[in-house]
Design a protein around this motif. Structure first.
Motif, short mmCIF file in Angstrom:
data_model
loop_
_atom_site.label_atom_id
_atom_site.label_comp_id
_atom_site.label_asym_id
_atom_site.label_seq_id
_atom_site.Cartn_x
_atom_site.Cartn_y
_atom_site.Cartn_z
N UNK B 79 7.30 43.50 -8.42
CA UNK B 79 7.90 43.26 -7.10
C UNK B 79 7.14 42.17 -6.36
N UNK B 80 5.79 42.23 -6.43
CA UNK B 80 4.99 41.20 -5.77
C UNK B 80 5.32 39.82 -6.30
N UNK B 81 5.44 39.72 -7.63
CA UNK B 81 5.73 38.42 -8.24
C UNK B 81 7.12 37.94 -7.86
N UNK B 82 8.10 38.86 -7.84
CA UNK B 82 9.48 38.46 -7.51
C UNK B 82 9.56 37.94 -6.08
N UNK B 83 8.93 38.67 -5.16
CA UNK B 83 8.93 38.20 -3.76
C UNK B 83 8.22 36.85 -3.67
N UNK B 84 7.09 36.74 -4.37
CA UNK B 84 6.30 35.50 -4.29
C UNK B 84 7.10 34.31 -4.81
N UNK B 85 7.87 34.52 -5.90
CA UNK B 85 8.64 33.41 -6.46
C UNK B 85 9.68 32.91 -5.45
N UNK B 86 10.35 33.87 -4.77
CA UNK B 86 11.39 33.48 -3.82
C UNK B 86 10.77 32.89 -2.55
N UNK B 87 9.78 33.61 -2.00
CA UNK B 87 9.17 33.16 -0.75
C UNK B 87 8.41 31.85 -0.95
N UNK B 88 7.81 31.70 -2.13
CA UNK B 88 7.09 30.47 -2.45
C UNK B 88 8.02 29.26 -2.39
N UNK B 89 9.26 29.48 -2.84
CA UNK B 89 10.24 28.40 -2.82
C UNK B 89 10.54 27.98 -1.38
N UNK B 90 10.69 29.00 -0.52
CA UNK B 90 10.97 28.72 0.90
C UNK B 90 9.80 27.95 1.51
N UNK B 91 8.57 28.43 1.22
CA UNK B 91 7.38 27.77 1.78
C UNK B 91 7.26 26.34 1.27
N UNK B 92 7.55 26.15 -0.02
CA UNK B 92 7.47 24.81 -0.59
C UNK B 92 8.48 23.89 0.09
N UNK B 93 9.71 24.43 0.28
CA UNK B 93 10.74 23.61 0.93
C UNK B 93 10.29 23.20 2.33
N UNK B 94 9.67 24.15 3.06
CA UNK B 94 9.17 23.83 4.39
C UNK B 94 8.06 22.80 4.33
N UNK B 95 7.20 22.96 3.31
CA UNK B 95 6.04 22.08 3.16
C UNK B 95 6.49 20.64 2.87
N UNK B 96 7.60 20.49 2.13
CA UNK B 96 8.05 19.15 1.76
C UNK B 96 9.08 18.60 2.74
N UNK B 97 9.51 19.43 3.72
CA UNK B 97 10.53 18.97 4.66
C UNK B 97 9.98 17.85 5.52
N UNK B 98 10.88 16.96 5.95
CA UNK B 98 10.41 15.83 6.73
C UNK B 98 10.10 16.20 8.18
N UNK B 99 10.97 16.99 8.86
CA UNK B 99 10.68 17.29 10.28
C UNK B 99 9.36 18.05 10.43
N UNK B 100 8.53 17.58 11.37
CA UNK B 100 7.22 18.21 11.53
C UNK B 100 7.33 19.67 11.94
N UNK B 101 8.40 19.98 12.67
CA UNK B 101 8.53 21.34 13.18
C UNK B 101 8.69 22.33 12.03
N UNK B 102 9.16 21.87 10.87
CA UNK B 102 9.23 22.73 9.69
C UNK B 102 7.96 22.62 8.86
N UNK B 103 7.43 21.38 8.79
CA UNK B 103 6.34 21.14 7.85
C UNK B 103 5.04 21.79 8.32
N UNK B 104 4.70 21.59 9.59
CA UNK B 104 3.39 22.07 10.04
C UNK B 104 3.25 23.59 9.99
N UNK B 105 4.26 24.35 10.46
CA UNK B 105 4.11 25.80 10.32
C UNK B 105 4.01 26.23 8.86
N UNK B 106 4.71 25.53 7.97
CA UNK B 106 4.63 25.89 6.55
C UNK B 106 3.23 25.64 6.01
N UNK B 107 2.66 24.48 6.38
CA UNK B 107 1.29 24.18 5.93
C UNK B 107 0.34 25.25 6.44
#
Lengths: 221, 266
Positions: B79-107
């Motif tokens: 369960x931990x791995x499954x959540x991590x795979x999905x949530x990690x994708x969301x965090x990565x998307x935020x991390x690579x997003x151009x708008x700072x309002x998405x990027x900085x909170x993700x970082x």
């Protein structure tokens, strides 16, 4: 939240400072011998001595795959039954040294693989003996190429010192301090925030130093 | 396939070197046997080889109980791995997003979760959140912190994979008229996954290791069940040895799978 943190620091500031220092101390005490031991294991694994190779491979696989807590609990609670009594703090350090050495040996192996075999042939043709080649050609280059994974390992090791909270050590590192404050008072959330900030800051500091070192010593191939 | 470094180093031994190697091998084997004998003797002299300390391993109930613990470990890890795979994708998307309002909170979220020990997060769920009125089951007190800290690591692994995909792929896909979402999900991400599958599987080893903290929150995983066995049979060393061996075998299997997935494909 800000109020809580400033009140907490006024009451327990020195305790946090000491806890941070203990975290750093445990990290350093386990990293340095761990790297030396790991380098020795990596070097010895190169020699064509099947029994030694087999044993060292077993050593690396065991300590790479065992959960650190399970190892610590074994050292602290099971070894006394075998008439080996080790004090709590040395037990934590020993646990982390063993784990660190196994990962170091593994990373160095991949570092060693990046060395072109022409270098070995050149060293042999200069008349250098294999042991000398390992010591003065292979290991220095391997060490220079593994700065990045070793930085991650050092950060992971720093975070792993939190398992010292699982044994009744006289001094408290950050995680033990948080669990005590959360048990005794309502300051748990503020204590958690302060400790987390200290861990994150230490990790970022190590990452920065590692990146600077890597830039300096990396061999571009 | 070039020769390995050892082969180059010791590839053409002289007769004398061969003799030395054989002699040293025998000496090393002798010393290792001596070490093994020493350990065995220590077990014997400390009375740890007595039958009563080991006999319950002959009972199927013992193994059933340990298997139940292992199942608890794997349930939490999966369960931990499954959540991590999905949530990690969301965090990565935020991390690579151009708008700072998405990027900085993700970082900030990634650095915070990655830079904090999982054990500290477990204590947060176990000791701190209940006093704030949030009560989790023991399963979630263990699984949620593991999932969160793994998600942050996984987000960085995803990011490394995405950045490793050659830029020309993105440019070519764009010039074909694909939307940014299509470019990412049909061109970039599938290729990135190929690079990072070994690293993701290797991360699973760390997840399994982290579940060992289950005994802190008394969640019935392998370590917790081991403690129960010890309390019942007063057999400390054998139980811890067996449990350590089980952990090693499970994680060794995962490591091998990761290495197999990462093998060069010709």
């Amino acid at each position: 939240m800000g109020d809580n943190i400033s009140r907490l620091l006024a009451d327990h500031g020195p305790a946090f400072w000491q806890a941070l220092l203990l975290t750093w101390k445990l990290t350093a005490l386990s990293f340095v011998p761990g790297v030396v031991l790991g380098a020795a294991v990596a070097a010895l694994r190169l020699f064509p001595l099947p029994p030694l190779r087999g044993f060292l491979t077993f050593y690396v696989e065991v300590f790479r795959n065992i959960p650190s807590v399970a190892l610590l609990i074994f050292i602290v609670f099971a070894l006394p039954d075998l008439e080996f009594v080790i004090d709590y703090e040395p037990s934590v350090v020993l646990t982390l040294i063993l784990v660190c050495s196994a990962f170091t040996a593994d990373y160095l192996r991949s570092g060693i693989n990046t060395i072109p075999s022409g270098q070995i042939e050149a060293a042999l043709s200069l008349g250098m003996r294999p042991a000398r080649i390992i010591y003065s050609v292979v290991l220095p280059q391997a060490l220079r190429s593994v700065v990045q994974p070793m930085t991650s390992l050092l950060i992971a090791l720093m975070l792993s010192t939190s398992l010292a909270s699982q044994v009744p050590m006289p001094g408290r590192e950050l995680t033990a301090l948080v669990s005590k404050l959360a048990n005794d008072s309502a300051a748990g959330m503020a204590a958690f925030a302060v400790a987390a900030a200290m861990y994150v800051a230490t990790g970022l500091l190590i990452a920065w130093a590692g990146a600077a070192l890597d830039k300096k010593v990396r061999i571009l191939r | 396939m070039s020769r390995s470094l050892e082969d180059t180093l010791f590839g053409a031994p002289s007769p004398r070197a061969r003799t030395i190697t054989q002699v040293v091998s025998v000496i090393a084997a002798g010393l290792l046997l001596l070490l093994a004998a020493g350990i065995a003797y220590r077990f014997h002299s400390a009375g740890q080889l007595e039958g009563r300390l080991w006999q319950f391993f002959a009972w199927p109930t013992t193994w059933a109980f340990l298997a139940k613990g292992l199942l608890g470990t794997l349930q939490s890890a999966a369960m931990g791995a499954a959540i991590a795979l999905a949530l990690g994708l969301v965090m990565m998307a935020g991390r690579l997003a151009r708008p700072r309002i998405l990027r900085w909170p993700s970082i900030a979220a990634i650095e915070f979760l990655r830079g904090t020990p999982t054990l500290l997060l477990i204590y947060l769920c176990f000791l701190v959140l209940p006093s704030a009125g949030i009560k989790l089951s023991t399963y979630w007190m263990l699984t949620l912190p593991i999932a969160l800290s793994t998600a942050a690591v996984v987000a960085e692994v995803y990011r490394a994979g995405v950045l490793a995909v050659p830029r020309g792929q993105t440019e070519a896909a764009r010039s074909l008229g694909l939307t940014e979402t299509q470019v990412f999900f049909t061109i970039v991400f599938p290729q990135a996954l190929r690079y990072i599958v070994p690293a993701l599987v290797a991360q699973l080893v760390i997840v399994v290791k982290d579940t060992t903290f289950g005994y802190v929150v008394t969640y019935g995983e392998l370590m917790q069940n081991a403690k129960v066995l010890i309390a019942n049979y007063h057999s400390l060393v054998p139980v811890y040895l067996v449990v350590a061996a089980v952990y090693c075998l499970v994680n060794y299997g995962i490591s091998r799978a990761s290495r197999w997935l990462g093998r060069p494909v010709h």
